[in-house]
Design an enzyme around this catalytic site. Structure first.
Site, mmCIF file in Angstrom:
data_model
loop_
_atom_site.group_PDB
_atom_site.id
_atom_site.type_symbol
_atom_site.label_atom_id
_atom_site.label_comp_id
_atom_site.label_asym_id
_atom_site.label_seq_id
_atom_site.Cartn_x
_atom_site.Cartn_y
_atom_site.Cartn_z
ATOM 1 N N SER A 16 -61.899 -69.394 -42.926
ATOM 2 C CA SER A 16 -63.016 -69.257 -41.992
ATOM 3 C C SER A 16 -63.369 -67.798 -41.772
ATOM 4 O O SER A 16 -64.535 -67.393 -41.877
ATOM 5 C CB SER A 16 -62.663 -69.914 -40.653
ATOM 6 O OG SER A 16 -62.499 -71.307 -40.787
ATOM 7 N N ARG A 39 -65.120 -62.960 -34.057
ATOM 8 C CA ARG A 39 -64.702 -64.084 -33.212
ATOM 9 C C ARG A 39 -65.909 -64.783 -32.584
ATOM 10 O O ARG A 39 -65.934 -66.015 -32.462
ATOM 11 C CB ARG A 39 -63.769 -63.587 -32.118
ATOM 12 C CG ARG A 39 -62.448 -63.072 -32.627
ATOM 13 C CD ARG A 39 -61.533 -64.194 -32.995
ATOM 14 N NE ARG A 39 -60.265 -63.709 -33.533
ATOM 15 C CZ ARG A 39 -59.230 -64.486 -33.776
ATOM 16 N NH1 ARG A 39 -59.314 -65.789 -33.554
ATOM 17 N NH2 ARG A 39 -58.118 -63.996 -34.279
ATOM 18 N N HIS A 42 -67.580 -66.857 -35.235
ATOM 19 C CA HIS A 42 -66.759 -68.041 -35.494
ATOM 20 C C HIS A 42 -66.986 -69.095 -34.420
ATOM 21 O O HIS A 42 -67.121 -70.293 -34.718
ATOM 22 C CB HIS A 42 -65.290 -67.631 -35.560
ATOM 23 C CG HIS A 42 -64.364 -68.754 -35.855
ATOM 24 N ND1 HIS A 42 -63.553 -69.323 -34.896
ATOM 25 C CD2 HIS A 42 -64.104 -69.424 -37.010
ATOM 26 C CE1 HIS A 42 -62.835 -70.291 -35.443
ATOM 27 N NE2 HIS A 42 -63.146 -70.387 -36.723
#
Length: 209
Positions: A16, A39, A42
């Site tokens: 990912s 982050r 994501h």
């Protein structure tokens, strides 16, 4: 008939973040900012979000230092406060959301504003040096800016301002970016939300991985 899919959690995690770093335009970020931006991307599942993320210079280090000094995290919504990974916090920092406090509905009526905004009045004893995280309500961010126009109002160490929506979200974040009463992270426009805000908190709270 069985499906074919990755079942190794560590492999999913690694792939990912490798995908994000391969596909996202991260060159303009510092190393510390990139960690947080990745982050946030994501959490949103959206390569391209990085074009809308803005960091005040040094905010990641400033916010991390505040947490290491024991500062609380003040959240506008339970969706934000419940998402904070406590084990990542360097000093078992308090995570505070006042939205459900019993006095909030009366304050909202008295102030002629939303409950999300009125709840910030209960932040005043905790605001000095805090990390503020607004991921849901544009009215809360606008109200915070109004509070901070008062020179006697305590100042937070940093503000994560990522409310989401179609009414006031873009405008509240633009106002934060212009005013900068404290170092800030924003996601421009209508994008944002609790998951993105929580991702920023958790990345800031964690040492470099």
């Amino acid at each position: 008939m069985p499906y074919t899919y990755e079942t190794d959690g560590a492999a999913i995690y690694a792939e990912s973040f490798a995908t994000i770093r391969a596909e996202a335009a991260l060159d303009r970020f510092t190393t510390d900012e990139e960690r947080v931006a990745v982050r946030m991307i994501h959490a949103a599942g959206l390569v391209g979000l990085e074009a809308h993320i803005r960091f005040s210079p040094g905010i990641v280090l400033d916010a991390r230092a505040a947490l290491e000094a024991g500062a609380p995290i003040l959240c506008d919504a339970r969706m934000v406060s419940e998402g904070v990974t406590r084990k990542r916090l360097p000093r078992q920092n308090d995570v505070i959301c006042t939205l459900q406090a019993p006095e909030v509905p009366g304050l909202a009526a008295q102030l002629c504003t939303t409950r999300s905004a009125a709840a910030l009045e209960l932040w005043r004893p905790h605001l000095a040096g805090a990390l503020v995280a607004i991921g849901n309500a544009p009215t809360a961010l606008f109200y915070l800016l109004e509070m901070l126009e008062d020179p006697n109002c305590p100042r937070p160490a940093a503000i994560i301002g990522c409310p989401v929506g179609f009414v006031g979200a873009a405008e509240s974040k633009e106002a934060l970016w212009r005013a900068q009463p404290a170092p800030a992270v924003i996601v421009e426009g209508r994008l944002g939300g609790s998951a993105i805000t929580v991702a920023a908190i958790n990345a800031i709270a964690s040492p470099a991985e």
